[in-house]
Motif scaffolding. Sequence first.
Motif, PDB file in Angstrom:
ATOM      1  N   UNK A 263      27.478  -2.383  14.958  1.00 22.15           N
ATOM      2  CA  UNK A 263      27.440  -3.414  13.926  1.00 22.15           C
ATOM      3  C   UNK A 263      28.064  -2.917  12.633  1.00 22.15           C
ATOM      4  N   UNK A 264      28.918  -3.724  12.045  1.00 25.02           N
ATOM      5  CA  UNK A 264      29.550  -3.386  10.765  1.00 25.02           C
ATOM      6  C   UNK A 264      28.736  -3.973   9.617  1.00 25.02           C
ATOM      7  N   UNK A 265      28.828  -3.320   8.474  1.00 25.49           N
ATOM      8  CA  UNK A 265      28.152  -3.799   7.267  1.00 25.49           C
ATOM      9  C   UNK A 265      29.162  -3.882   6.123  1.00 25.49           C
ATOM     10  N   UNK A 266      28.891  -4.755   5.147  1.00 24.79           N
ATOM     11  CA  UNK A 266      29.771  -4.819   3.971  1.00 24.79           C
ATOM     12  C   UNK A 266      29.513  -3.631   3.044  1.00 24.79           C
ATOM     13  N   UNK A 267      30.452  -3.357   2.178  1.00 25.79           N
ATOM     14  CA  UNK A 267      30.353  -2.219   1.265  1.00 25.79           C
ATOM     15  C   UNK A 267      29.143  -2.322   0.339  1.00 25.79           C
ATOM     16  N   UNK A 268      28.653  -3.528   0.107  1.00 24.84           N
ATOM     17  CA  UNK A 268      27.494  -3.708  -0.774  1.00 24.84           C
ATOM     18  C   UNK A 268      26.181  -3.858  -0.007  1.00 24.84           C
ATOM     19  N   UNK A 269      26.132  -3.395   1.232  1.00 26.25           N
ATOM     20  CA  UNK A 269      24.913  -3.505   2.043  1.00 26.25           C
ATOM     21  C   UNK A 269      23.771  -2.730   1.392  1.00 26.25           C
ATOM     22  N   UNK A 270      22.585  -3.212   1.628  1.00 27.63           N
ATOM     23  CA  UNK A 270      21.404  -2.558   1.056  1.00 27.63           C
ATOM     24  C   UNK A 270      21.112  -1.246   1.777  1.00 27.63           C
ATOM     25  N   UNK A 271      20.396  -0.392   1.097  1.00 30.92           N
ATOM     26  CA  UNK A 271      19.980   0.885   1.683  1.00 30.92           C
ATOM     27  C   UNK A 271      19.186   0.642   2.965  1.00 30.92           C
ATOM     28  N   UNK A 272      18.291  -0.329   2.939  1.00 33.86           N
ATOM     29  CA  UNK A 272      17.464  -0.640   4.116  1.00 33.86           C
ATOM     30  C   UNK A 272      18.327  -1.069   5.296  1.00 33.86           C
TER      31      UNK A 272
ATOM     32  N   UNK B  69      21.519  -0.278   5.853  1.00 30.46           N
ATOM     33  CA  UNK B  69      22.283   0.875   6.331  1.00 30.46           C
ATOM     34  C   UNK B  69      21.396   1.772   7.198  1.00 30.46           C
ATOM     35  N   UNK B  70      20.193   2.029   6.745  1.00 32.71           N
ATOM     36  CA  UNK B  70      19.268   2.875   7.512  1.00 32.71           C
ATOM     37  C   UNK B  70      18.939   2.225   8.850  1.00 32.71           C
ATOM     38  N   UNK B  71      18.663   0.935   8.832  1.00 33.55           N
ATOM     39  CA  UNK B  71      18.313   0.226  10.072  1.00 33.55           C
ATOM     40  C   UNK B  71      19.448   0.294  11.090  1.00 33.55           C
ATOM     41  N   UNK B  72      20.668   0.117  10.640  1.00 40.20           N
ATOM     42  CA  UNK B  72      21.817   0.153  11.554  1.00 40.20           C
ATOM     43  C   UNK B  72      22.082   1.590  12.017  1.00 40.20           C
ATOM     44  N   UNK B  73      21.989   2.550  11.087  1.00 38.89           N
ATOM     45  CA  UNK B  73      22.258   3.953  11.431  1.00 38.89           C
ATOM     46  C   UNK B  73      21.250   4.506  12.435  1.00 38.89           C
ATOM     47  N   UNK B  74      20.078   3.931  12.502  1.00 40.58           N
ATOM     48  CA  UNK B  74      19.087   4.376  13.487  1.00 40.58           C
ATOM     49  C   UNK B  74      19.553   4.129  14.919  1.00 40.58           C
TER      50      UNK B  74
ATOM     51  N   UNK C  20      22.995   3.661  15.942  1.00 41.27           N
ATOM     52  CA  UNK C  20      24.382   4.006  16.281  1.00 41.27           C
ATOM     53  C   UNK C  20      24.802   5.239  15.492  1.00 41.27           C
ATOM     54  N   UNK C  21      25.809   5.935  16.011  1.00 36.76           N
ATOM     55  CA  UNK C  21      26.253   7.201  15.410  1.00 36.76           C
ATOM     56  C   UNK C  21      26.921   7.019  14.055  1.00 36.76           C
ATOM     57  N   UNK C  22      27.511   5.876  13.840  1.00 32.16           N
ATOM     58  CA  UNK C  22      28.162   5.605  12.560  1.00 32.16           C
ATOM     59  C   UNK C  22      28.048   4.122  12.254  1.00 32.16           C
ATOM     60  N   UNK C  23      28.192   3.812  10.976  1.00 27.24           N
ATOM     61  CA  UNK C  23      28.156   2.424  10.518  1.00 27.24           C
ATOM     62  C   UNK C  23      29.549   2.080  10.003  1.00 27.24           C
ATOM     63  N   UNK C  24      30.254   1.170  10.678  1.00 22.41           N
ATOM     64  CA  UNK C  24      31.545   0.711  10.152  1.00 22.41           C
ATOM     65  C   UNK C  24      31.316  -0.098   8.869  1.00 22.41           C
ATOM     66  N   UNK C  25      32.117   0.173   7.862  1.00 19.04           N
ATOM     67  CA  UNK C  25      32.016  -0.551   6.593  1.00 19.04           C
ATOM     68  C   UNK C  25      33.269  -1.414   6.465  1.00 19.04           C
ATOM     69  N   UNK C  26      33.048  -2.700   6.222  1.00 19.76           N
ATOM     70  CA  UNK C  26      34.156  -3.653   6.152  1.00 19.76           C
ATOM     71  C   UNK C  26      34.214  -4.314   4.780  1.00 19.76           C
TER      72      UNK C  26
ATOM     73  N   UNK D  15      33.865   4.502   7.520  1.00 23.71           N
ATOM     74  CA  UNK D  15      32.610   4.609   8.265  1.00 23.71           C
ATOM     75  C   UNK D  15      31.636   5.491   7.501  1.00 23.71           C
ATOM     76  N   UNK D  16      30.360   5.240   7.711  1.00 23.10           N
ATOM     77  CA  UNK D  16      29.298   6.103   7.204  1.00 23.10           C
ATOM     78  C   UNK D  16      28.615   6.673   8.430  1.00 23.10           C
ATOM     79  N   UNK D  17      28.624   7.986   8.544  1.00 15.51           N
ATOM     80  CA  UNK D  17      28.014   8.621   9.712  1.00 15.51           C
ATOM     81  C   UNK D  17      26.497   8.673   9.557  1.00 15.51           C
ATOM     82  N   UNK D  18      25.834   8.761  10.683  1.00 16.93           N
ATOM     83  CA  UNK D  18      24.378   8.905  10.676  1.00 16.93           C
ATOM     84  C   UNK D  18      24.006  10.172   9.915  1.00 16.93           C
ATOM     85  N   UNK D  19      24.781  11.226  10.101  1.00 16.93           N
ATOM     86  CA  UNK D  19      24.529  12.491   9.403  1.00 16.93           C
ATOM     87  C   UNK D  19      24.568  12.286   7.888  1.00 16.93           C
TER      88      UNK D  19
END
Length: 136
Positions: free
Chosen positions: A85-94, A96-101, A103-109, A118-122
Amino acid sequence: MNLAKLMIPKCSTICLVKTNTVRQALEIMRRHGYTAIPVLDEKGLYLGSVTEGDFLRHVLHVGSTDLKVHEKYLVGDIFRPDFCTALPINASEADVIAVALNQNYVPIVDGRNCLSGIVTRKAVIEYLSEKIRCNP
């Protein structure tokens, strides 16, 4: 959470285009050691991600591990648009954390759904660890 600060920009990210052959994608994945790679269209729109599992299912379906055979198949035919799942650049911290749980990375669109990076889980875990250290 400042995603722009945590994000690996698109220019530093390995991406595939849906018109790449499966052979090209397999070689890129093997060279870089990734388990999933973002898939874009020709205009840079984020479509989904392709995973090791997608390649395995494809190889089993085709019935051959000969890379030459996989030159006639396209990434666009095997990737899963509902994976990563991709998230917008202004996605909330919550968010981002929920998606990162999951998948290995969060695509930012961006607003056009073009991949920005991308924002990696690491990176998310390191961010949270630093946040805890600074605010005990």
